[in-house]
Design a protein around this motif. Structure first.
Motif, PDB file in Angstrom:
ATOM      1  N   GLU A 621      -5.678  -1.794  -2.920  1.00 49.11           N
ATOM      2  CA  GLU A 621      -6.386  -1.056  -3.963  1.00 49.11           C
ATOM      3  C   GLU A 621      -7.898  -1.072  -3.769  1.00 49.11           C
ATOM      4  O   GLU A 621      -8.598  -0.095  -4.055  1.00 49.11           O
ATOM      5  N   TYR A 622      -8.446  -2.174  -3.301  1.00 43.97           N
ATOM      6  CA  TYR A 622      -9.897  -2.284  -3.181  1.00 43.97           C
ATOM      7  C   TYR A 622     -10.370  -2.203  -1.726  1.00 43.97           C
ATOM      8  O   TYR A 622     -11.522  -2.540  -1.410  1.00 43.97           O
ATOM      9  N   THR A 624     -11.856  -0.545   1.431  1.00 45.37           N
ATOM     10  CA  THR A 624     -12.787   0.563   1.656  1.00 45.37           C
ATOM     11  C   THR A 624     -12.873   0.989   3.116  1.00 45.37           C
ATOM     12  O   THR A 624     -13.408   2.057   3.428  1.00 45.37           O
TER      13      THR A 624
END
Length: 782
Positions: A621-622, A624
């Motif tokens: 989810e996090y 990048t």
């Protein structure tokens, strides 16, 4: 030069004499089936002077043509020196109106039979009788009878045949040009890909010997052109009139269109139509209300359609969905029926499997009599056909269908249909079930009787109250019709059962367990057939399901692409059994990272379920450093296209698609070059354990339970694995990584399966090891 034409009487009179409007309230599959039944009932009730289904044939010389006509008169009556041809027609319409609207068509057929009988028996006079029977009341019938001299019969028949000859001349001129172009046409591409010449030769031999063949050819080999080219070349041979190219994928239809367009640009003169479903093509405000009272495109359809067909055949070679719609709007005719009528005069018909194999949707005009035809069959993505055919021969009716109908019942004056709807609801409510699935030997007689009566009453409602009939009513009508139209004689081939909850029946299902005989039966009507796919593995499994055997004609082509362009790894340390999925999520996430971080690019990760995919996505989810896109449930065409467009050439950042195995992105898509450079396949993709699949397992495993499990679960699942892996290497220049992840890939059963496909597969024991092999692979490709 005298030319011989072999035709049925129907071929002639349907083209020349049929006039009027489309009206599915009168002419539909259900009324046709009931008409067949009433024909038999009436014929059996006649005396010994009545000869039912009398076969007739005759050679008739007209101008520069010899017509060999054949057909069966419904009845021939012989009393002393009197001979009568009896043509029986049944209808749900008022007999006087039905006779008035169709007299020329019906009478023409009977006059042809009378003339053929007069030739056979050397008769100076024959009586022609039209017997009309009302389907709602078998006792209600009318007879129209008239005597014709031999001279009158001959004059009439010759006039009709001369009208038919005008159409024949147009067809002959087009076929002459077509055949000349075919004879002078070579393979349209300058170079053949590796394996193409073998497939072309194999297909040529199959079509030349009027036999059936099965081909497994890897993605990128050019299967479409390798199959279509030799079959087109064969059209110049006698007894090879038309090609049916079947596929379930719109993307493949698009490939066929592009190929035909390219061939035509190169000088080939063949015509084709791309068939589209009725719901998609319908341009009437009220869908499925196909009658002159409610649809302007049904009015006078048969008065216009022949002129439109032959005029448009002079204007274009390929008829796509857009072309069909444009023509229909210009001439105010039904686009769906127009494409079907047009198909009679083109060389290549492209469409879904259901146009040949579906018992309720197959093209009756071609396949109703069950006899072998001068047609050629090509089935693309053939691995999908067995399961699709099983679906076509399965049906379900639920209490919720009738509850919805009760709630949305049209405002009609029919107490009987309302009463029957309530009785059917009560039948389900009152049927006590001791388990969630209650097996039956067949559909219960009392339920079948109610459904049959419902169908008859529904036909009356549709005919008498067309403007009040809504979509819910039509939905239930068609469901009941499909349910009752499934084969009655093959009970060992079906499972019949109630689906229940809390002891009450919710629905009754008929599930087809074995589609072999239906595939085999339809295939037998073609002069030649070729089934082909990139994944007909395991071979014995698919050849068997497609109606073949150990002696069938087969061709298995290896991948034409260099093995060094791919890296196949198998991680058997991670269990994806349902009970282990929570525990294995972090291992899978780590494996994904280790593989995709070795090279910036586009990757797919295939998951066995949305739930598993979403849980794995939550671990990223996090993140990048890479973009992760997920397949959503019920994506429409726009969303699907938008998703694929995110996987671009020459990416500057890694994009990973999380998608569902066996879903819309698992087959039929082409992401060439570096638009996709890797696929990580999580699990062996077993179909969901279900009552229906267990029935198939039991049916196929009567002699060996392991065979049953393989047929119901293992082999269909592994085919999905192959389809997913096939997204990566699709051309000579493609390079990529494939990773299979599941502890079951270590078992002998699965090792045998994947080693037959990827003998170069490497077993890895950790995410880091997979990363090392991947890094080395890409380093070597620099």
């Amino acid at each position: 030069m005298i030319k011989q034409l072999n035709l049925s009487v129907h071929d002639v009179v349907d083209l020349v004499l049929r006039k009027g409007s489309l009206d599915t309230r009168v002419f539909n599959q259900s009324s046709m089936a009931e008409g067949t039944r009433l024909h038999s009932v009436f014929q059996k009730g006649q005396n010994s002077n009545y000869i039912a289904e009398y076969p007739l044939n005759a050679y008739i010389d007209v101008d520069d043509y010899v017509f060999y006509l054949n057909g069966r008169a419904d009845g021939v009556i012989h009393q002393e020196d009197i001979w009568i041809i009896d043509e029986i027609k049944t209808t749900v319409e008022k007999i006087e109106l039905f006779h008035l609207e169709n007299e020329e068509w019906h009478l023409g057929q009977a006059i042809f039979y009378a003339y053929m009988l007069s030739l056979e028996k050397t008769l100076d006079k024959v009586y022609v009788r039209l017997t009309y029977i009302h389907q709602k009341s078998e006792e209600e019938n009318q007879i129209f009878e008239k005597a014709y001299t031999f001279a009158e019969l001959e004059t009439y028949v010759f006039d009709v045949l001369r009208s038919y000859i005008e159409y024949v001349k147009k067809i002959e001129a087009r076929i002459k040009d077509r055949n000349e172009s075919i004879s002078n046409f070579d393979f349209p591409y300058e170079q053949m890909r590796s394996g193409q010449d073998e497939m072309i030769k194999f297909a040529s031999d199959i079509v030349a010997s009027n036999s059936v063949g099965y081909v497994e050819a890897p993605t990128g080999i050019g299967k479409t052109s390798s199959a279509l080219f030799p079959y087109i070349k064969s059209l110049v041979q006698p007894g090879k009139e038309k090609i049916f190219y079947l596929t379930s994928k719109n993307s493949i239809k698009e490939s066929v269109f592009k190929l035909l367009y390219y061939m035509i640009a190169k000088g080939l003169k063949v015509t084709s139509v791309f068939l589209t479903s009725k719901d998609t093509l319908c341009i009437n405000d009220k869908k499925r209300h196909c009658n002159p009272d409610e649809c302007p495109f049904a009015v006078g359809y048969y008065d216009k359609v022949n002129k439109v067909i032959f005029q448009e055949l002079e204007n274009r070679e390929i008829f796509t969905q857009g072309d069909i719609l444009a023509i229909a709007k210009e001439y105010n005719i039904c686009p769906f029926e127009f494409q079907l009528d047009l198909s009679m005069y083109v060389d290549i018909v492209v469409g879904d499997y259901n146009y040949v194999f579906d018992p309720t949707a197959s093209l009756i005009r071609y396949f109703e009599d069950g006899f072998k035809k001068p047609y050629l069959l090509l089935v693309d993505e053939a691995h999908n056909l067995p399961s699709r055919t099983r679906e076509m021969y399965s049906a379900e009716l639920s209490i919720f269908d009738f509850l919805k109908l009760k709630k949305e019942m049209p405002n009609i004056n029919s107490r009987k249909i309302k009463s029957l709807t309530n009785k059917l609801i009560d039948y389900f409510k009152d049927y006590e079930c001791s388990s969630d699935h209650v097996e039956l030997e067949c559909v219960p007689d009392d339920l079948e009787d109610m459904l049959s009566e419902f169908l008859e009453r529904a036909k009356t409602v549709i005919k008498d109250f067309p403007k009040e009939v809504n979509d819910t009513f039509l939905d239930v009508y068609f469901k009941v019709n499909s349910f009752l139209n499934l084969p009655q004689e093959d009970t060992d081939n079906f499972a019949y059962y109630f689906v229940a909850s809390e002891g009450k029946a919710l629905s009754i299902k008929i599930t087809c367990l074995d589609s072999r005989r239906y595939i085999r039966r339809q295939t037998a009507m073609f002069s030649s057939a070729l089934f082909f796919s990139a994944t007909l593995s395991p071979h014995n499994f698919y050849i068997d399901l497609l109606g073949g055997n150990d002696e069938s004609n087969t061709l298995y082509l290896p991948s034409p692409f260099a093995l060094e362009n791919r890296l196949v790894m198998v991680d058997g340390n991670i269990s994806t059994f349902y009970k282990d999925r929570e525990r294995s999520l972090k291992e899978i996430a780590k494996l994904i990272v280790e593989v995709v971080k070795q090279k910036v690019g586009n990757y797919f990760v295939f998951f066995p379920s949305y739930e598993y995919m979403e849980k794995c996505y939550s671990l990223f989810e996090y993140t990048t450093s890479i973009d992760i896109l997920t397949q959503n449930r019920n994506m429409d065409n726009y969303e699907r296209s938008n998703f694929l467009s995110s996987f671009k050439e020459n990416p500057k950042k890694t994009t990973v698609g999380f998608i569902i195995m066996g879903g819309i992105f698992s087959e039929g898509i082409d992401l060439l070059s570096d638009r996709l450079i890797g696929a990580i396949i999580i699990g062996v993709c077993l179909p969901k354990i279900s009552y229906e699949n267990d029935l198939i397992k039991k049916h196929e495993g009567l002699e060996d339970s392991d065979v049953g499990f393989n047929y119901a679960y293992v082999y269909p699942g592994f085919n999905r694995v192959l389809q997913a892996a096939g997204r990566v290497i699709r051309s000579e220049k493609d390079k990529g990584v494939i990773v299979l992840v599941d502890s079951r890939f270590r078992t002998s059963k699965y090792k045998e399966l994947y080693e037959n496909i990827w003998p170069d597969a490497i077993e890895v024991n950790s995410a880091s090891e997979a990363g090392e092999y991947t890094s080395q692979f890409w380093e070597e490709k620099k």
